[in-house]
Scaffold this motif. Structure first.
Motif, short mmCIF file in Angstrom:
data_model
loop_
_atom_site.label_atom_id
_atom_site.label_comp_id
_atom_site.label_asym_id
_atom_site.label_seq_id
_atom_site.Cartn_x
_atom_site.Cartn_y
_atom_site.Cartn_z
N TYR A 71 0.84 -1.21 0.00
CA TYR A 71 0.00 0.00 0.00
C TYR A 71 0.87 1.25 0.00
O TYR A 71 0.63 2.20 -0.78
CB TYR A 71 -0.93 -0.03 1.21
N ALA A 72 1.89 1.27 0.84
CA ALA A 72 2.79 2.42 0.90
C ALA A 72 3.51 2.62 -0.43
O ALA A 72 3.66 3.75 -0.92
CB ALA A 72 3.79 2.24 2.03
N ALA A 73 3.96 1.52 -1.03
CA ALA A 73 4.66 1.62 -2.32
C ALA A 73 3.71 2.13 -3.40
O ALA A 73 4.12 2.92 -4.28
CB ALA A 73 5.23 0.25 -2.71
N HIS A 74 2.45 1.70 -3.36
CA HIS A 74 1.48 2.15 -4.35
C HIS A 74 1.20 3.64 -4.18
O HIS A 74 1.05 4.37 -5.18
CB HIS A 74 0.18 1.35 -4.23
N GLN A 75 1.12 4.11 -2.94
CA GLN A 75 0.94 5.54 -2.71
C GLN A 75 2.09 6.35 -3.31
O GLN A 75 1.87 7.40 -3.90
CB GLN A 75 0.84 5.81 -1.20
N GLN A 76 3.30 5.84 -3.15
CA GLN A 76 4.47 6.53 -3.70
C GLN A 76 4.42 6.57 -5.22
O GLN A 76 4.73 7.59 -5.84
CB GLN A 76 5.74 5.85 -3.22
N ARG A 77 4.04 5.46 -5.83
CA ARG A 77 3.94 5.42 -7.30
C ARG A 77 2.89 6.41 -7.80
O ARG A 77 3.10 7.12 -8.79
CB ARG A 77 3.60 4.00 -7.78
N ALA A 78 1.74 6.42 -7.11
CA ALA A 78 0.67 7.32 -7.52
C ALA A 78 1.10 8.78 -7.38
O ALA A 78 0.82 9.61 -8.25
CB ALA A 78 -0.59 7.04 -6.69
N ALA A 79 1.80 9.10 -6.29
CA ALA A 79 2.26 10.48 -6.07
C ALA A 79 3.26 10.91 -7.14
O ALA A 79 3.32 12.09 -7.51
CB ALA A 79 2.87 10.60 -4.68
N GLN B 208 3.38 7.51 -11.64
CA GLN B 208 3.82 6.30 -12.34
C GLN B 208 2.62 5.40 -12.65
O GLN B 208 1.68 5.28 -11.86
CB GLN B 208 4.83 5.53 -11.49
N VAL B 209 2.67 4.75 -13.80
CA VAL B 209 1.63 3.81 -14.19
C VAL B 209 1.73 2.56 -13.34
O VAL B 209 2.83 2.07 -13.06
CB VAL B 209 1.75 3.44 -15.69
N SER B 210 0.60 2.06 -12.89
CA SER B 210 0.59 0.89 -12.02
C SER B 210 -0.49 -0.09 -12.46
O SER B 210 -1.50 0.29 -13.06
CB SER B 210 0.33 1.32 -10.57
N LEU B 211 -0.27 -1.36 -12.13
CA LEU B 211 -1.28 -2.38 -12.39
C LEU B 211 -2.54 -2.11 -11.58
O LEU B 211 -3.65 -2.40 -12.02
CB LEU B 211 -0.70 -3.76 -12.04
N LEU B 212 -2.37 -1.55 -10.39
CA LEU B 212 -3.49 -1.22 -9.52
C LEU B 212 -3.96 0.20 -9.81
O LEU B 212 -3.15 1.10 -10.03
CB LEU B 212 -3.07 -1.34 -8.05
N SER B 213 -5.25 0.41 -9.79
CA SER B 213 -5.80 1.73 -10.12
C SER B 213 -5.45 2.74 -9.03
O SER B 213 -5.16 2.39 -7.89
CB SER B 213 -7.32 1.64 -10.29
N ALA C 52 -6.91 2.78 -5.44
CA ALA C 52 -6.36 1.96 -4.37
C ALA C 52 -5.59 2.76 -3.34
O ALA C 52 -5.29 2.25 -2.26
CB ALA C 52 -5.46 0.87 -4.94
N VAL C 53 -5.26 4.03 -3.63
CA VAL C 53 -4.53 4.85 -2.65
C VAL C 53 -5.47 5.40 -1.59
O VAL C 53 -5.00 5.97 -0.59
CB VAL C 53 -3.76 6.00 -3.32
N THR C 54 -6.77 5.26 -1.78
CA THR C 54 -7.75 5.90 -0.88
C THR C 54 -7.52 5.52 0.58
O THR C 54 -7.43 6.36 1.46
CB THR C 54 -9.18 5.51 -1.29
N ASP C 55 -7.44 4.22 0.86
CA ASP C 55 -7.18 3.71 2.20
C ASP C 55 -6.91 2.21 2.08
O ASP C 55 -7.09 1.62 1.00
CB ASP C 55 -8.36 4.00 3.16
N PRO C 56 -6.46 1.54 3.16
CA PRO C 56 -6.14 0.11 3.07
C PRO C 56 -7.32 -0.76 2.65
O PRO C 56 -7.13 -1.78 1.97
CB PRO C 56 -5.67 -0.23 4.49
N ALA C 57 -8.54 -0.38 3.02
CA ALA C 57 -9.71 -1.17 2.63
C ALA C 57 -9.92 -1.14 1.11
O ALA C 57 -10.21 -2.16 0.49
CB ALA C 57 -10.96 -0.65 3.35
N GLU C 58 -9.77 0.05 0.52
CA GLU C 58 -9.91 0.16 -0.93
C GLU C 58 -8.74 -0.54 -1.63
O GLU C 58 -8.91 -1.12 -2.71
CB GLU C 58 -10.00 1.62 -1.37
N PHE C 59 -7.57 -0.48 -1.03
CA PHE C 59 -6.42 -1.18 -1.61
C PHE C 59 -6.70 -2.68 -1.69
O PHE C 59 -6.44 -3.32 -2.72
CB PHE C 59 -5.17 -0.93 -0.79
#
Length: 274
Positions: free
Chosen positions: A210-218, A221-226, A229-236
């Motif tokens: 989750y932390a890595a995905h937040q960094q990619r989104a910030a 960067q293009v990610s496999l996860l939309s 998913a950065v909204t919160d751990p439940a959405e992730f």
């Protein structure tokens, strides 16, 4: 009869009463699962859900049994003037019951009803801006999951998710993953049915991913996860579940630890299907 004997009898009667409903439920579910699967339902799966054809034969059979119980127990109610058809009921049940393969039907005991709209539905939610100012914001949603046991879906998005079984976007999987997460209360990204000895590993992997995905989104960067998913751990967790079921190979290559945790949780190795 002495007081000890009377207490024993009362205890046995109370135990029998407590076990009565679970035993009756198990019996009803066995009866439902043993009924022939309707040919019309099979035709809907083959025509509108290509994912079904990819599944191994034994899991196809298991899925159909899960669906028969699901559709007997979970009312699907049309909203916004929508008349619910068998096609709608079958496609919702099929995609939801993916999450029950190799697992107990009781995982969805908390689901009370599914509310189905023709398309995206509007909701108003409080939003807090910088400075703590709160106001109501109107948003169009394709799905929502409530802790009280309601799942709200857009039929347009259910049908779109079924038609493209490889884009990693599936509103039914997403919202029913939330229901698993909400079985014991508010969604946290740590479903209550994860065993105690797996929780530490789950928490470590999911929080790291989750932390890595937040960094990619910030970083844009293009990610496999939309990005949602950065909204919160439940959405992730819900977004990762969509990708797990629809893009398993890519997930296993790009996020092997995440794939492993979801594979353990859902008790499926989707890489073996091809």
């Amino acid at each position: 009869m002495g007081s000890a004997g009377l207490l024993l009898v009362l205890t046995l009667l109370a135990l029998g009463w407590l076990l009565r409903e679970p035993l009756a439920q198990a019996w009803r579910r066995r009866r439902l699962a043993q009924q022939p699967f309707p040919a019309a339902w099979r035709a809907v799966l083959r025509q509108h859900w290509p994912y079904f054809r990819r599944m191994p034969a034994d899991l196809q059979l298991q899925l159909k049994k899960r669906m028969q119980v699901f559709l007997a127990e979970k009312p699907i109610i049309g909203c916004g003037g929508l008349e619910v058809t068998d096609e709608m009921r079958v496609l919702i049940a099929a995609q939801a019951c993916l999450l029950l393969l190799n697992r107990s039907q009781s995982r969805f005991d908390g689901v009370r009803q599914i509310l189905l709209y023709p398309g995206a539905f509007w909701v108003q939610r409080p939003v807090t801006q910088d400075g703590g100012v709160q106001h109501e914001q109107r948003r169009a949603l394709s799905g929502e999951s409530w802790v009280q046991g309601q799942v709200i879906l857009s039929w347009d998005d259910v049908l779109r998710g079924a038609a493209d079984a490889g884009d990693g976007q599936n509103v039914v999987i997403h919202e029913f993953a939330h229901q698993l997460d909400q079985a014991k209360g508010a969604a946290t990204g740590l479903p209550a049915d994860i065993s105690r000895w797996q929780r530490a590993r789950w928490a470590a992997v999911m929080s790291g991913e989750y932390a890595a995905h937040q960094q990619r989104a910030a970083a844009g960067q293009v990610s496999l996860l939309s990005d949602y998913a950065v909204t919160d751990p439940a959405e992730f967790f819900a977004v990762a579940s969509e990708v797990f079921f629809e893009q398993a190979e890519a997930l296993s290559q790009q996020h092997p630890a995440l794939y492993e945790q979801l594979s353990r949780y859902y008790r499926l190795n989707l890489l073996s299907w091809s």
